[in-house]
Design a protein around this motif. Structure first.
Motif, short mmCIF file in Angstrom:
data_model
loop_
_atom_site.label_atom_id
_atom_site.label_comp_id
_atom_site.label_asym_id
_atom_site.label_seq_id
_atom_site.Cartn_x
_atom_site.Cartn_y
_atom_site.Cartn_z
N PHE A 80 0.73 -1.11 -0.07
CA PHE A 80 -0.26 -0.05 0.15
C PHE A 80 0.88 1.26 0.05
O PHE A 80 2.05 1.42 0.45
CB PHE A 80 -0.80 -0.04 1.10
CG PHE A 80 -1.81 -1.05 1.33
CD1 PHE A 80 -3.06 -1.33 0.64
CD2 PHE A 80 -1.51 -2.30 2.24
CE1 PHE A 80 -3.93 -2.33 0.74
CE2 PHE A 80 -2.45 -3.33 2.35
CZ PHE A 80 -3.80 -3.50 1.56
N GLN A 81 0.14 2.59 -0.42
CA GLN A 81 0.92 3.69 -0.49
C GLN A 81 1.59 3.98 0.85
O GLN A 81 2.74 4.57 1.01
CB GLN A 81 0.06 4.64 -0.83
CG GLN A 81 0.64 6.21 -0.99
CD GLN A 81 -0.41 7.11 -1.47
OE1 GLN A 81 -1.41 6.68 -2.11
NE2 GLN A 81 -0.17 8.23 -1.47
N ASN A 82 1.02 3.81 2.07
CA ASN A 82 1.35 4.10 3.28
C ASN A 82 2.16 3.12 4.02
O ASN A 82 2.07 3.04 5.32
CB ASN A 82 0.16 4.49 4.21
CG ASN A 82 -0.84 3.36 4.49
OD1 ASN A 82 -0.49 2.36 3.90
ND2 ASN A 82 -1.90 3.84 5.08
N TYR A 83 2.68 2.06 3.39
CA TYR A 83 3.52 0.91 3.76
C TYR A 83 2.77 -0.09 4.58
O TYR A 83 3.00 -1.18 4.62
CB TYR A 83 4.59 1.52 4.64
CG TYR A 83 5.17 2.88 3.93
CD1 TYR A 83 5.85 2.89 2.87
CD2 TYR A 83 5.33 4.05 4.70
CE1 TYR A 83 6.32 4.18 2.35
CE2 TYR A 83 5.76 5.31 4.29
CZ TYR A 83 6.27 5.29 2.87
OH TYR A 83 6.77 6.50 2.42
N ALA A 84 1.96 0.46 5.76
CA ALA A 84 1.23 -0.50 6.66
C ALA A 84 2.15 -1.29 7.42
O ALA A 84 1.76 -2.48 7.37
CB ALA A 84 0.16 -1.00 5.87
N GLN A 141 13.04 2.99 2.17
CA GLN A 141 13.54 1.61 2.67
C GLN A 141 11.97 1.02 3.39
O GLN A 141 12.16 -0.47 3.25
CB GLN A 141 14.17 1.81 4.10
CG GLN A 141 15.73 2.36 3.51
CD GLN A 141 16.65 2.58 4.60
OE1 GLN A 141 16.20 3.28 5.48
NE2 GLN A 141 18.02 2.66 4.62
N LYS A 142 11.11 1.78 3.83
CA LYS A 142 9.84 1.17 4.41
C LYS A 142 9.19 0.49 3.23
O LYS A 142 8.67 -0.56 3.37
CB LYS A 142 9.00 2.10 4.94
CG LYS A 142 9.23 2.64 6.40
CD LYS A 142 8.36 3.65 6.93
CE LYS A 142 8.95 4.59 7.78
NZ LYS A 142 8.00 5.75 8.26
N GLN A 143 9.21 0.77 2.02
CA GLN A 143 8.56 0.21 1.11
C GLN A 143 9.11 -0.88 0.60
O GLN A 143 8.30 -2.00 0.26
CB GLN A 143 8.09 1.44 -0.15
CG GLN A 143 6.95 1.20 -1.09
CD GLN A 143 5.48 0.91 -0.20
OE1 GLN A 143 5.58 0.08 0.72
NE2 GLN A 143 4.57 1.73 -0.71
N ARG A 144 10.56 -0.90 0.63
CA ARG A 144 11.18 -2.14 0.34
C ARG A 144 10.83 -3.18 1.40
O ARG A 144 10.58 -4.70 1.08
CB ARG A 144 12.51 -1.96 0.35
CG ARG A 144 13.02 -1.27 -1.16
CD ARG A 144 14.16 -0.42 -1.27
NE ARG A 144 15.14 -1.20 -0.93
CZ ARG A 144 16.56 -0.47 -0.82
NH1 ARG A 144 16.61 0.89 -1.14
NH2 ARG A 144 17.48 -1.19 -0.64
#
Ligand code: ADP
Length: 241
Positions: A80-84, A141-144
């Motif tokens: 998701f866009q907000n990483y969650a 990094q969060k999205q990875r």
């Protein structure tokens, strides 16, 4: 996994969010859903996920009819866009989460989970950050990490909803190139929603252009530009041919 949507419709009350819509996503394909706000991209993604049920039509994952199968019984991964990410868990615990909540008979042993988490952290090139907490990471990094978590359960399809929407332009660009490389290496099947043309055209094997709950065109980025099949696509892409 090859995914097939046959004559899917969805309405919210009187409002027809998706008109009969058919689409095949090939095994190993990365498909971009592009279209203006309100055109039905997220609704379509949610229906593929099983987060929303269609009013009619059929969805196949390979040969399996999953039309009425709940999200928890479909093998889908989400970004998701907000990483969650879970704030109170370390990076490694976040990546392990999906594996630990698998039904008992499918769940890998603790040793296998540790091994798979380490492999995934290497794949997303963040193996040095396993013990950190999400708040100690940058957005990219969060999205990875979110991607590693989504891939951990070896989903049949990976669904990404504006995955780079929260990142600044430079990080977006880097992450786009990185995701495309990773996709080619691992050959997972994925669909991502975007309203960013550059993102759709750079990342996708094929792009689906949506408008008013309908598919206007499905084509490779090159063919889409060379031969827009409708006035809408032509205008939407700002084509100057
Ligand atoms: P997009 O992702 O392309 O911006 P959406 O799939 O979110 O479009 O929405 C398509 C249309 O369906 C919009 O007009 C939106 O207002 C409507 N819609 C989406 N979800 C709901 C809902 N739960 N209830 C009512 N209308 C909805």
């Amino acid at each position: 996994m090859r995914i097939q949507l046959n004559n899917i419709t969805k309405h919210f009350g009187q409002f027809q969010a998706l008109s009969p819509l058919s689409l095949t996503i090939e095994q190993g394909e990365m498909m971009g859903l592009l279209g203006p706000s309100g055109s039905g991209k997220t609704t379509l993604l949610r229906i593929i996920a099983g987060l929303e049920s269609s009013n009619s039509g059929q969805i196949l994952f390979g040969d399996r009819d999953v039309t009425r199968v709940h999200v928890r019984d479909r093998r889908v991964g989400f970004v998701f866009q907000n990483y969650a990410l879970f704030k109170h868990m370390t990076v490694a615990e976040n990546v392990a989460f999906g594996l630990q909540v698998m039904p008992r008979r499918e769940r890998p042993s603790p040793a296998t989970i540790t091994q798979r988490v380490n492999q995934l952290l290497e794949v997303v090139q963040l193996d040095h950050l396993g013990k950190r907490y999400p708040e100690q990471l940058s957005g990219g990094q969060k999205q990875r990490i979110a991607l590693a978590r989504a891939l951990a359960t070896q989903p049949e399809i990976l669904l990404l909803d504006e995955p780079f929407g929260a990142l600044d332009a430079q990080v977006r660009k880097e992450l786009r190139q990185w995701l495309r490389r990773l996709h080619d290496e691992m050959a997972f099947t994925s669909v991502f929603v975007t309203h960013d043309q550059d993102e759709a055209l750079e990342l996708s094997d094929r792009v689906v252009v949506m408008s008013n709950g309908q598919i206007e065109q499905v084509d490779s980025p090159v063919d889409l530009y060379a031969a827009p099949k409708s006035r809408f696509v032509f205008d939407f892409l700002g084509n100057v041919n």
